[in-house]
Structures are given as C-alpha cells and as structure tokens.
Design a protein around this motif. Structure first.
Motif, PDB file in Angstrom:
ATOM      1  N   ILE A 100      -5.721 -12.763  29.537  1.00 60.45           N
ATOM      2  CA  ILE A 100      -5.051 -12.864  28.242  1.00 60.45           C
ATOM      3  C   ILE A 100      -4.512 -14.279  28.015  1.00 60.45           C
ATOM      4  O   ILE A 100      -4.578 -14.820  26.910  1.00 60.45           O
ATOM      5  CB  ILE A 100      -3.930 -11.811  28.152  1.00 60.45           C
ATOM      6  N   SER A 128      -7.962 -16.933  27.949  1.00 60.66           N
ATOM      7  CA  SER A 128      -9.048 -16.791  26.976  1.00 60.66           C
ATOM      8  C   SER A 128      -8.852 -17.601  25.697  1.00 60.66           C
ATOM      9  O   SER A 128      -9.842 -18.137  25.168  1.00 60.66           O
ATOM     10  CB  SER A 128      -9.278 -15.313  26.646  1.00 60.66           C
ATOM     11  N   PRO A 129      -7.627 -17.765  25.164  1.00 65.70           N
ATOM     12  CA  PRO A 129      -7.509 -18.557  23.936  1.00 65.70           C
ATOM     13  C   PRO A 129      -7.683 -20.063  24.150  1.00 65.70           C
ATOM     14  O   PRO A 129      -7.790 -20.818  23.175  1.00 65.70           O
ATOM     15  CB  PRO A 129      -6.075 -18.251  23.454  1.00 65.70           C
ATOM     16  N   VAL A 178     -10.070  -9.558  23.932  1.00 68.26           N
ATOM     17  CA  VAL A 178     -10.473 -10.830  24.545  1.00 68.26           C
ATOM     18  C   VAL A 178     -11.599 -10.677  25.568  1.00 68.26           C
ATOM     19  O   VAL A 178     -12.145 -11.681  26.035  1.00 68.26           O
ATOM     20  CB  VAL A 178      -9.263 -11.538  25.203  1.00 68.26           C
TER      21      VAL A 178
END
Length: 233
Positions: A67, A70-71, A96
């Motif tokens: 979490i 991933s961005p 995600v």
C-alpha cells in the motif's frame, strides 16, 4: 567498483538466461514466462533500479508495504500480492494489487468477491493449491478445489486467472517436479471438466527451483533473493 544498478542488472540477466535455457529445453518461447521480481526485503533504491531497467512486474507479500510503495511508481508497474491476505486487509489491497497470487480458501475468495463488488472493481486472482499436502503450507487441497469449483465460479467480481503453488522444502528436485506437475495436471483437469474455463496462469517456482517449474509449465516465476545477490542488506 560495481554499482548497485550494475549488480542488479547482472543478476537479472542471469535469471533471464536461466528462464530462456529452461524454455529452450522444453520447446517453449521465453516470452511465455513472466518474471515477478519479489521486492519484499529490497531497499527502495533497489526497486527503483529494477524499474529503471524495464522490470514492470513486482511482487510484495506484506500488505502495508504494498500500500505504501505502489503509489510511488507509475501505472506501467503491475504489483503482485504474493503473501497471505488477511480479510481485514482486503479493502486496502484490492485497489493496488494487479494480481493476487494467494487466495487460499473459498471463504477468502468470497470475501474478496464481496469487497470487490463494493469497490466496483474486478480483482484478478490466482487460487493457491497445497499440492504437496504439507501441514505448514496453506491453500486448497486439490480434491477440495475440484469439489468447490461450482462455488468458485459463482464469484462474479473476481477473475480467476490460474493457480499457484509452492514446492516442498526439500533438497530433492524430484519433489519439486512432482508438485509442479501436479498443479499443471490439476489445471488441465479443471479445464477439461468445465466448458469455457480458461486458467492461463501457473505461478510456481522461486529462486531455487525456477527451471524445474518452467519445464513443468510455469507461466510466472517469483524471484527475489537471486536478483539482489551481492548487495548488502
């Protein structure tokens, strides 16, 4: 002095050569096997080095790290969740994770299906099968999966793309081969028994047994430690 990127690149090329050699032995194209770079213990600069080389399939086994990470990378990266998925982590993981390799029970599959419906998405998953029957490993027993398939098919917000397994912890390569062949045979049996069923992915094989897995039909191999040999953790 060899840089971190050079070391990772050398390791990556070595693994790719192993994949190509194993494919050649059984008459497969090397493009039929996807290398999932497992980065659960990798420093962030190592992950960035892989992506800079063009590696776009990354594996993570800890939901919180997935979490968080991933961005930080572009949409071209597909994150594979390969660890045990706890039900209280499903809601944050689904958006995600491009593919979840570790759906190990009908109860978990139904929970993912329910949350996916609530989030208005379809989650791609693999069903984990305990082919070897080891008590220390999770997953559907083969006979359980056969008996449960109608219930699996009732889940409308998951796309079951294939099966996953892990070889026994053994120095005998024959045990790994039997496990991988067993997963392939189970996949073929399910397809034969259910009209229109497609299970294209077989996720099996890690750093120590990837060649055997490919010889037995793996379409995805999960490689971690081999990619980072020679680097200080």
């Amino acid at each position: 002095m060899t840089t971190t990127s050079e070391t990772i690149h050398r390791n990556y090329e070595s693994v790719q050569q192993q994949i190509a050699d194993a494919c050649a032995r059984v008459g497969r194209e090397s493009s039929s096997v996807t290398l999932i770079a497992v980065v659960k213990y990798a420093q962030w600069e190592w992950v960035q080095a892989l992506v800079a080389m063009g590696v776009t399939e990354l594996g993570e086994s800890r939901p919180q790290q997935l979490i968080q990470r991933s961005p930080l990378l572009g949409d071209e990266v597909c994150w594979h969740f390969i660890g045990h998925l706890q039900r209280n982590k499903i809601r944050k993981t689904l958006p995600v994770a491009g593919l979840i390799h570790s759906i190990d029970s009908l109860k978990l599959l139904r929970a993912v299906d329910r949350v996916a419906e609530e989030l208005n998405l379809t989650s791609r998953v693999l069903l984990q099968v305990n082919v070897s029957g080891e008590a220390t490993k999770g997953g559907f027993a083969p006979e359980e999966l056969r008996a449960s398939w109608d219930a699996v098919a009732e889940c409308r917000h998951v796309e079951v793309s294939g099966l996953m397994t892990m070889a026994p912890e053994s120095r005998d390569p024959g045990e790994a081969r039997a496990t991988f062949a067993g997963l392939r045979n189970l996949r073929d049996e399910l397809i034969a028994a259910h009209e229109g069923l497609a299970l294209p992915e077989l996720s099996m094989g890690m750093s120590g047994d990837l060649e055997i897995a490919i010889e037995e039909g793996a379409t995805m191999v999960r490689i971690g430690s081999r990619l980072f040999e020679g680097l200080e953790k």
